[in-house]
Design a protein around this motif. Sequence first.
Motif, mmCIF file in Angstrom:
data_model
loop_
_atom_site.group_PDB
_atom_site.id
_atom_site.type_symbol
_atom_site.label_atom_id
_atom_site.label_comp_id
_atom_site.label_asym_id
_atom_site.label_seq_id
_atom_site.Cartn_x
_atom_site.Cartn_y
_atom_site.Cartn_z
ATOM 1 N N SER A 174 37.737 50.093 29.649
ATOM 2 C CA SER A 174 37.047 50.477 30.877
ATOM 3 C C SER A 174 38.076 51.062 31.825
ATOM 4 N N GLN A 175 37.752 52.201 32.453
ATOM 5 C CA GLN A 175 38.692 52.897 33.322
ATOM 6 C C GLN A 175 38.181 52.901 34.760
ATOM 7 N N SER A 176 39.144 52.965 35.656
ATOM 8 C CA SER A 176 38.825 53.041 37.082
ATOM 9 C C SER A 176 39.364 54.340 37.638
ATOM 10 N N ASN A 177 38.494 55.047 38.354
ATOM 11 C CA ASN A 177 38.904 56.323 38.931
ATOM 12 C C ASN A 177 39.236 56.220 40.407
ATOM 13 N N ASN A 178 38.924 55.080 40.996
ATOM 14 C CA ASN A 178 39.051 54.974 42.456
ATOM 15 C C ASN A 178 40.089 53.949 42.884
ATOM 16 N N SER A 179 41.020 53.604 41.998
ATOM 17 C CA SER A 179 41.999 52.584 42.357
ATOM 18 C C SER A 179 43.335 52.918 41.747
ATOM 19 N N GLU A 180 44.398 52.515 42.418
ATOM 20 C CA GLU A 180 45.748 52.731 41.912
ATOM 21 C C GLU A 180 46.251 51.523 41.135
ATOM 22 N N SER A 181 45.435 50.491 40.991
ATOM 23 C CA SER A 181 45.817 49.294 40.240
ATOM 24 C C SER A 181 44.592 48.725 39.545
ATOM 25 N N VAL A 182 44.843 47.783 38.636
ATOM 26 C CA VAL A 182 43.775 47.141 37.884
ATOM 27 C C VAL A 182 43.712 45.669 38.305
ATOM 28 N N ILE A 183 42.537 45.233 38.761
ATOM 29 C CA ILE A 183 42.340 43.837 39.157
ATOM 30 C C ILE A 183 41.229 43.264 38.293
ATOM 31 N N VAL A 184 41.550 42.269 37.483
ATOM 32 C CA VAL A 184 40.584 41.660 36.580
ATOM 33 C C VAL A 184 40.490 40.168 36.910
ATOM 34 N N GLY A 185 39.270 39.730 37.118
ATOM 35 C CA GLY A 185 39.049 38.308 37.394
ATOM 36 C C GLY A 185 38.134 37.688 36.359
ATOM 37 N N ILE A 186 38.315 36.391 36.099
ATOM 38 C CA ILE A 186 37.463 35.678 35.143
ATOM 39 C C ILE A 186 36.931 34.398 35.778
ATOM 40 N N ASN A 187 35.708 34.031 35.355
ATOM 41 C CA ASN A 187 35.070 32.779 35.773
ATOM 42 C C ASN A 187 34.488 32.150 34.515
ATOM 43 N N LEU A 188 35.061 31.017 34.086
ATOM 44 C CA LEU A 188 34.673 30.440 32.811
ATOM 45 C C LEU A 188 33.447 29.550 32.959
ATOM 46 N N GLN A 189 32.438 29.852 32.160
ATOM 47 C CA GLN A 189 31.234 29.021 32.105
ATOM 48 C C GLN A 189 31.347 27.952 31.012
ATOM 49 N N GLU A 190 32.276 28.133 30.083
ATOM 50 C CA GLU A 190 32.531 27.185 29.016
ATOM 51 C C GLU A 190 34.031 27.121 28.782
ATOM 52 N N ARG A 191 34.481 26.066 28.137
ATOM 53 C CA ARG A 191 35.891 25.946 27.752
ATOM 54 C C ARG A 191 36.227 27.101 26.819
ATOM 55 N N CYS A 192 37.375 27.731 27.045
ATOM 56 C CA CYS A 192 37.650 28.963 26.296
ATOM 57 C C CYS A 192 39.154 29.190 26.150
ATOM 58 N N TRP A 193 39.512 29.767 24.999
ATOM 59 C CA TRP A 193 40.889 30.206 24.783
ATOM 60 C C TRP A 193 41.018 31.650 25.230
ATOM 61 N N LEU A 194 42.084 31.950 25.980
ATOM 62 C CA LEU A 194 42.298 33.301 26.504
ATOM 63 C C LEU A 194 43.724 33.772 26.223
ATOM 64 N N LYS A 195 43.834 35.102 26.031
ATOM 65 C CA LYS A 195 45.139 35.753 25.979
ATOM 66 C C LYS A 195 45.062 36.966 26.898
ATOM 67 N N VAL A 196 46.014 37.042 27.846
ATOM 68 C CA VAL A 196 45.987 38.104 28.858
ATOM 69 C C VAL A 196 47.287 38.885 28.785
ATOM 70 N N MET A 197 47.158 40.219 28.652
ATOM 71 C CA MET A 197 48.308 41.122 28.671
ATOM 72 C C MET A 197 48.212 41.986 29.924
ATOM 73 N N VAL A 198 49.273 42.024 30.700
ATOM 74 C CA VAL A 198 49.320 42.851 31.916
ATOM 75 C C VAL A 198 50.428 43.885 31.742
ATOM 76 N N ASP A 199 50.047 45.158 31.754
ATOM 77 C CA ASP A 199 50.992 46.265 31.586
ATOM 78 C C ASP A 199 51.843 46.079 30.334
ATOM 79 N N GLY A 200 51.215 45.650 29.260
ATOM 80 C CA GLY A 200 51.893 45.523 27.979
ATOM 81 C C GLY A 200 52.702 44.252 27.803
#
Length: 258
Positions: A174-200
Amino acid sequence: MNNKNLNSAQQQQLVEIGLKLNQVRTAKNISLDTVSANTRITKRLLKAIESGNSEELPEPFYIRALVAKFAQEIGATGIEFIFQSSKDTEATEKTTKSHTERRYWLNFQLRSLHLYLLYILLIVVSVKIITSLVESPVIINQVPEENPTANSEVQESEATAQIKQPESAPQFVSQSNNSESVIVGINLQERCWLKVMVDGKLAFEGTLPKGTQRQWTGEKQVTIRAGNAGGVVISFNNEQQKILGAPGEVEEITYTVN
């Protein structure tokens, strides 16, 4: 008969003292008449002392004085009649009994106090152990966002060790055309395993409990990989939230800036 003012121990003591005085006097060949003349003690009393006949003798206090004077006259050292009145004996017995009872009571109090302190200590330790087990947090490894270059060696928790990740998962961009940065937020409804990569670079990997809310910001891109996509509500640049995928499915999505 014995002197009513003497107890059995004193009577026995008088007999032993009389025998010693007689032995010393006889060995030195000193007559009772000589002792009587020099000490002014009647011959009758001297004979009573040597024979241990307390019936012929006065009260214990005077017996002690007579014996001392008799022994001094004939040079019999170390001989002394020790007496103690019945009142003194009773007082001594009461004092001894009182000290014994007090010592027993103090020992009992000390033992009771020690048991009580041990009981309190066991309760405190038990409460701490139970509290630590109940409130034990989920252990996760996360690379601080302020230092993305730090070495990040991550292990999955036991709860997610059984989740088999596919070699490849559907990836959405997903791309953003109106921002100079990427802001991603999460809200967990269930217990979950996550892996997050920021700028590689790895920013987070681990298991998060239900209700967790997190947010990551990247200059170029943010990639989210979830082991239970149906329990992850995700937002991009504070826009409307959406569910990442189906429950139990592994999904990965990357948000970028043109």
